[in-house]
Design a protein around this motif. Structure first.
Motif, PDB file in Angstrom:
ATOM      1  N   CYS A  50      61.974 -34.140 -43.064  1.00  0.00           N
ATOM      2  CA  CYS A  50      61.681 -34.471 -44.463  1.00  0.00           C
ATOM      3  C   CYS A  50      60.252 -34.115 -44.862  1.00  0.00           C
ATOM      4  O   CYS A  50      59.796 -34.501 -45.934  1.00  0.00           O
ATOM      5  CB  CYS A  50      61.948 -35.960 -44.695  1.00  0.00           C
ATOM      6  SG  CYS A  50      63.704 -36.356 -44.557  1.00  0.00           S
ATOM      7  N   GLY A  51      59.553 -33.384 -43.997  1.00  0.00           N
ATOM      8  CA  GLY A  51      58.236 -32.882 -44.366  1.00  0.00           C
ATOM      9  C   GLY A  51      57.068 -33.782 -44.036  1.00  0.00           C
ATOM     10  O   GLY A  51      55.958 -33.543 -44.509  1.00  0.00           O
ATOM     11  N   PHE A  52      57.276 -34.801 -43.232  1.00  0.00           N
ATOM     12  CA  PHE A  52      56.186 -35.687 -42.836  1.00  0.00           C
ATOM     13  C   PHE A  52      55.609 -35.235 -41.504  1.00  0.00           C
ATOM     14  O   PHE A  52      56.339 -34.785 -40.622  1.00  0.00           O
ATOM     15  CB  PHE A  52      56.677 -37.131 -42.755  1.00  0.00           C
ATOM     16  CG  PHE A  52      57.058 -37.699 -44.092  1.00  0.00           C
ATOM     17  CD1 PHE A  52      56.100 -38.215 -44.947  1.00  0.00           C
ATOM     18  CD2 PHE A  52      58.375 -37.689 -44.515  1.00  0.00           C
ATOM     19  CE1 PHE A  52      56.444 -38.720 -46.187  1.00  0.00           C
ATOM     20  CE2 PHE A  52      58.740 -38.197 -45.753  1.00  0.00           C
ATOM     21  CZ  PHE A  52      57.760 -38.710 -46.588  1.00  0.00           C
ATOM     22  N   ALA A  53      54.303 -35.378 -41.360  1.00  0.00           N
ATOM     23  CA  ALA A  53      53.597 -34.882 -40.173  1.00  0.00           C
ATOM     24  C   ALA A  53      53.993 -35.625 -38.903  1.00  0.00           C
ATOM     25  O   ALA A  53      54.056 -35.027 -37.829  1.00  0.00           O
ATOM     26  CB  ALA A  53      52.087 -34.981 -40.381  1.00  0.00           C
ATOM     27  N   ASP A  54      54.263 -36.908 -39.022  1.00  0.00           N
ATOM     28  CA  ASP A  54      54.605 -37.706 -37.841  1.00  0.00           C
ATOM     29  C   ASP A  54      55.364 -38.952 -38.279  1.00  0.00           C
ATOM     30  O   ASP A  54      55.365 -39.298 -39.468  1.00  0.00           O
ATOM     31  CB  ASP A  54      53.342 -38.077 -37.053  1.00  0.00           C
ATOM     32  CG  ASP A  54      52.345 -38.840 -37.886  1.00  0.00           C
ATOM     33  OD1 ASP A  54      52.611 -40.026 -38.191  1.00  0.00           O
ATOM     34  OD2 ASP A  54      51.304 -38.266 -38.236  1.00  0.00           O
ATOM     35  N   PRO A  55      55.999 -39.647 -37.342  1.00  0.00           N
ATOM     36  CA  PRO A  55      56.788 -40.830 -37.697  1.00  0.00           C
ATOM     37  C   PRO A  55      55.967 -41.943 -38.363  1.00  0.00           C
ATOM     38  O   PRO A  55      56.475 -42.645 -39.241  1.00  0.00           O
ATOM     39  CB  PRO A  55      57.357 -41.301 -36.358  1.00  0.00           C
ATOM     40  CG  PRO A  55      57.405 -40.074 -35.525  1.00  0.00           C
ATOM     41  CD  PRO A  55      56.195 -39.272 -35.934  1.00  0.00           C
ATOM     42  N   GLY A  56      54.708 -42.104 -37.971  1.00  0.00           N
ATOM     43  CA  GLY A  56      53.876 -43.142 -38.571  1.00  0.00           C
ATOM     44  C   GLY A  56      53.617 -42.884 -40.047  1.00  0.00           C
ATOM     45  O   GLY A  56      53.713 -43.796 -40.884  1.00  0.00           O
ATOM     46  N   THR A  57      53.287 -41.644 -40.379  1.00  0.00           N
ATOM     47  CA  THR A  57      53.066 -41.269 -41.777  1.00  0.00           C
ATOM     48  C   THR A  57      54.349 -41.444 -42.573  1.00  0.00           C
ATOM     49  O   THR A  57      54.338 -41.953 -43.697  1.00  0.00           O
ATOM     50  CB  THR A  57      52.584 -39.808 -41.865  1.00  0.00           C
ATOM     51  OG1 THR A  57      51.405 -39.665 -41.082  1.00  0.00           O
ATOM     52  CG2 THR A  57      52.321 -39.399 -43.297  1.00  0.00           C
ATOM     53  N   PHE A  58      55.452 -41.039 -41.993  1.00  0.00           N
ATOM     54  CA  PHE A  58      56.750 -41.191 -42.635  1.00  0.00           C
ATOM     55  C   PHE A  58      57.061 -42.662 -42.892  1.00  0.00           C
ATOM     56  O   PHE A  58      57.427 -43.046 -44.002  1.00  0.00           O
ATOM     57  CB  PHE A  58      57.846 -40.559 -41.774  1.00  0.00           C
ATOM     58  CG  PHE A  58      59.234 -40.976 -42.141  1.00  0.00           C
ATOM     59  CD1 PHE A  58      59.733 -40.746 -43.410  1.00  0.00           C
ATOM     60  CD2 PHE A  58      60.054 -41.604 -41.218  1.00  0.00           C
ATOM     61  CE1 PHE A  58      61.026 -41.130 -43.755  1.00  0.00           C
ATOM     62  CE2 PHE A  58      61.331 -41.987 -41.551  1.00  0.00           C
ATOM     63  CZ  PHE A  58      61.820 -41.756 -42.817  1.00  0.00           C
ATOM     64  N   SER A  59      56.886 -43.487 -41.875  1.00  0.00           N
ATOM     65  CA  SER A  59      57.196 -44.907 -41.997  1.00  0.00           C
ATOM     66  C   SER A  59      56.354 -45.579 -43.075  1.00  0.00           C
ATOM     67  O   SER A  59      56.860 -46.368 -43.881  1.00  0.00           O
ATOM     68  CB  SER A  59      56.985 -45.596 -40.648  1.00  0.00           C
ATOM     69  OG  SER A  59      57.402 -46.935 -40.705  1.00  0.00           O
ATOM     70  N   THR A  60      55.082 -45.232 -43.135  1.00  0.00           N
ATOM     71  CA  THR A  60      54.188 -45.793 -44.149  1.00  0.00           C
ATOM     72  C   THR A  60      54.614 -45.372 -45.547  1.00  0.00           C
ATOM     73  O   THR A  60      54.692 -46.205 -46.464  1.00  0.00           O
ATOM     74  CB  THR A  60      52.737 -45.367 -43.881  1.00  0.00           C
ATOM     75  OG1 THR A  60      52.346 -45.856 -42.592  1.00  0.00           O
ATOM     76  CG2 THR A  60      51.790 -45.888 -44.930  1.00  0.00           C
TER      77      THR A  60
END
Length: 76
Positions: A50-60
């Motif tokens: 979905c274009g997010f750099a990492d799971p943490g950025t995505f989760s936030t």
């Protein structure tokens, strides 16, 4: 035709109600919601799809836009 960044953002916001960045994040989160609902992919796998750099950025970002974490959304 050439547009300055400022003018583009102003016109885009007038047309959509959001800045280009917020609009893009909204689209990415909507796709993530679909993947969480309809697949068994892990959050770590969904993030880059979905274009997010990492799971943490995505989760936030997901929590900011939906009010819940991706794992809680999947389990609801």
């Amino acid at each position: 035709m050439h547009l300055s960044v400022f003018h583009f953002v102003r016109v885009f916001r007038r047309a959509t109600g959001e800045t280009p960045h917020r609009y893009l994040i909204h689209l990415r989160v909507e796709e993530a919601k679909r993947l969480l609902r309809d697949t068994d992919l892990t959050v770590a796998r969904i993030a880059p799809l979905c274009g997010f750099a990492d799971p943490g950025t995505f989760s936030t970002a997901f929590a900011r836009h939906t009010g819940t974490r991706p794992s809680a959304y999947r389990n609801s």
